[in-house]
Design a protein around this motif. Structure first.
Motif, PDB file in Angstrom:
ATOM      1  N   GLY A   1       0.785  -1.231   0.000  1.00  0.00           N
ATOM      2  CA  GLY A   1       0.000   0.000   0.000  1.00  0.00           C
ATOM      3  C   GLY A   1       0.810   1.271   0.000  1.00  0.00           C
ATOM      4  O   GLY A   1       0.262   2.356   0.200  1.00  0.00           O
ATOM      5  N   ARG A   2       2.116   1.179  -0.250  1.00  0.00           N
ATOM      6  CA  ARG A   2       2.998   2.342  -0.223  1.00  0.00           C
ATOM      7  C   ARG A   2       3.367   2.729  -1.645  1.00  0.00           C
ATOM      8  O   ARG A   2       3.852   1.911  -2.421  1.00  0.00           O
ATOM      9  CB  ARG A   2       4.255   2.064   0.606  1.00  0.00           C
TER      10      ARG A   2
ATOM     11  N   GLU B   1       9.963  14.312  -3.206  1.00  0.00           N
ATOM     12  CA  GLU B   1       9.600  12.911  -3.044  1.00  0.00           C
ATOM     13  C   GLU B   1       8.748  12.726  -1.799  1.00  0.00           C
ATOM     14  O   GLU B   1       9.036  13.298  -0.751  1.00  0.00           O
ATOM     15  CB  GLU B   1      10.845  12.035  -2.913  1.00  0.00           C
ATOM     16  N   VAL B   2       7.700  11.921  -1.920  1.00  0.00           N
ATOM     17  CA  VAL B   2       6.875  11.608  -0.766  1.00  0.00           C
ATOM     18  C   VAL B   2       6.351  10.188  -0.921  1.00  0.00           C
ATOM     19  O   VAL B   2       6.035   9.747  -2.038  1.00  0.00           O
ATOM     20  CB  VAL B   2       5.702  12.609  -0.620  1.00  0.00           C
ATOM     21  N   THR B   3       6.313   9.478   0.171  1.00  0.00           N
ATOM     22  CA  THR B   3       5.707   8.147   0.179  1.00  0.00           C
ATOM     23  C   THR B   3       4.302   8.274   0.748  1.00  0.00           C
ATOM     24  O   THR B   3       4.125   8.744   1.883  1.00  0.00           O
ATOM     25  CB  THR B   3       6.531   7.161   1.021  1.00  0.00           C
ATOM     26  N   LEU B   4       3.311   7.888  -0.055  1.00  0.00           N
ATOM     27  CA  LEU B   4       1.914   7.940   0.357  1.00  0.00           C
ATOM     28  C   LEU B   4       1.449   6.537   0.740  1.00  0.00           C
ATOM     29  O   LEU B   4       1.724   5.566   0.031  1.00  0.00           O
ATOM     30  CB  LEU B   4       1.038   8.492  -0.770  1.00  0.00           C
ATOM     31  N   ASN B   5       0.740   6.458   1.857  1.00  0.00           N
ATOM     32  CA  ASN B   5       0.255   5.182   2.363  1.00  0.00           C
ATOM     33  C   ASN B   5      -1.233   5.042   2.073  1.00  0.00           C
ATOM     34  O   ASN B   5      -2.052   5.820   2.569  1.00  0.00           O
ATOM     35  CB  ASN B   5       0.510   5.093   3.870  1.00  0.00           C
ATOM     36  N   PHE B   6      -1.574   4.052   1.257  1.00  0.00           N
ATOM     37  CA  PHE B   6      -2.963   3.780   0.897  1.00  0.00           C
ATOM     38  C   PHE B   6      -3.492   2.669   1.802  1.00  0.00           C
ATOM     39  O   PHE B   6      -3.160   1.494   1.626  1.00  0.00           O
ATOM     40  CB  PHE B   6      -3.068   3.363  -0.573  1.00  0.00           C
TER      41      PHE B   6
END
Length: 242
Positions: A174-175, A194-199
């Motif tokens: 989910g990342r 840059e960004v890591t989004l958590n779904f």
């Protein structure tokens, strides 16, 4: 909290790309509906929503880990009515908040190792029967696949000609790693964010809220408060502190 902060030019253009709209109106309705008098805006960013909540003698706190964002927020009209705090959920000042919000991408920006502790910190800061509201993109919609296909855009801004595009990488579990490219042509500078989004799934979020001491009251699929039915792109959670 990352030591890397946003480029001031990106912050300066942020409101134009993320204007006040139906999402902010939803949070304002909640404040009026529940007669909130002490409000926490966690991840307040440039404060575009935060300052509009500071009415009717409300006490409003805007908290954000970005110094660049907070510097912009504290210079905007109405900022003198807000208590601005630099930090994350570990920096929440005092308690007794009757409405706490995380608008935009805030919930998805919170990394896995801090997600549960963030919810627990919010619960510790909550007044009895306080509301917590936030949005998160549904992983079922797989929005990142659309982002990957979006073409470059070129626009004239107050920072000069700006060329923008993005790339995505699925990190699993989910990342999603989102890289946003900002080419300031006049300055000849390329800024990459840059960004890591958590779904996280609806079920996962509901369980995490319960474990933190909240009960889910509603999950909406749009800002008009249509119930989420798994077909919409966003999930808007409204929870109450037990």
């Amino acid at each position: 909290m990352s030591s890397k902060d946003y480029d001031p030019r990106i912050v300066d253009l942020y409101d134009g790309q993320n204007p006040d709209g139906p999402d902010h109106e939803f949070y304002r309705r909640l404040a009026y509906k529940h007669r909130a008098q002490k409000i926490l805006d966690l991840g307040c960013g440039t404060g575009i929503l935060t300052v509009t909540l500071a009415k009717d003698n409300r006490q409003v706190t805007g908290l954000d880990p970005s110094s660049a964002m907070l510097n912009f927020a504290s210079a905007r009209a109405g900022s003198e009515r807000i208590r601005w705090v630099h930090g994350d959920s570990r920096s929440i000042p005092d308690n007794g908040y009757d409405l706490m919000i995380m608008s935009g991408n805030v919930a998805q920006h919170i990394p896995e190792e801090q997600w549960q502790s963030t919810l627990e910190a919010l619960r510790s800061a909550a007044a009895p029967n306080a509301r917590l509201a936030f949005e998160s993109r549904s992983p079922l919609a797989r929005s990142w696949e659309q982002w990957a296909m979006e073409p470059k855009t070129i626009s004239n801004t107050r920072q000069g000609v700006l060329e923008e595009w993005c790339t995505v990488a699925d990190l699993g579990a989910g990342r999603i790693l989102l890289r946003s490219y900002n080419n300031f042509r006049d300055a000849g500078e390329l800024v990459v964010e840059e960004v890591t989004l958590n779904f996280r799934s609806r079920e996962r979020i509901a369980a995490d809220l319960k474990n933190a001491g909240f009960d889910v009251l509603n999950v909406f699929g749009d800002w008009d408060e249509t119930p989420f039915d798994s077909s919409q792109r966003i999930m808007i959670f409204e929870a109450i502190a037990r």
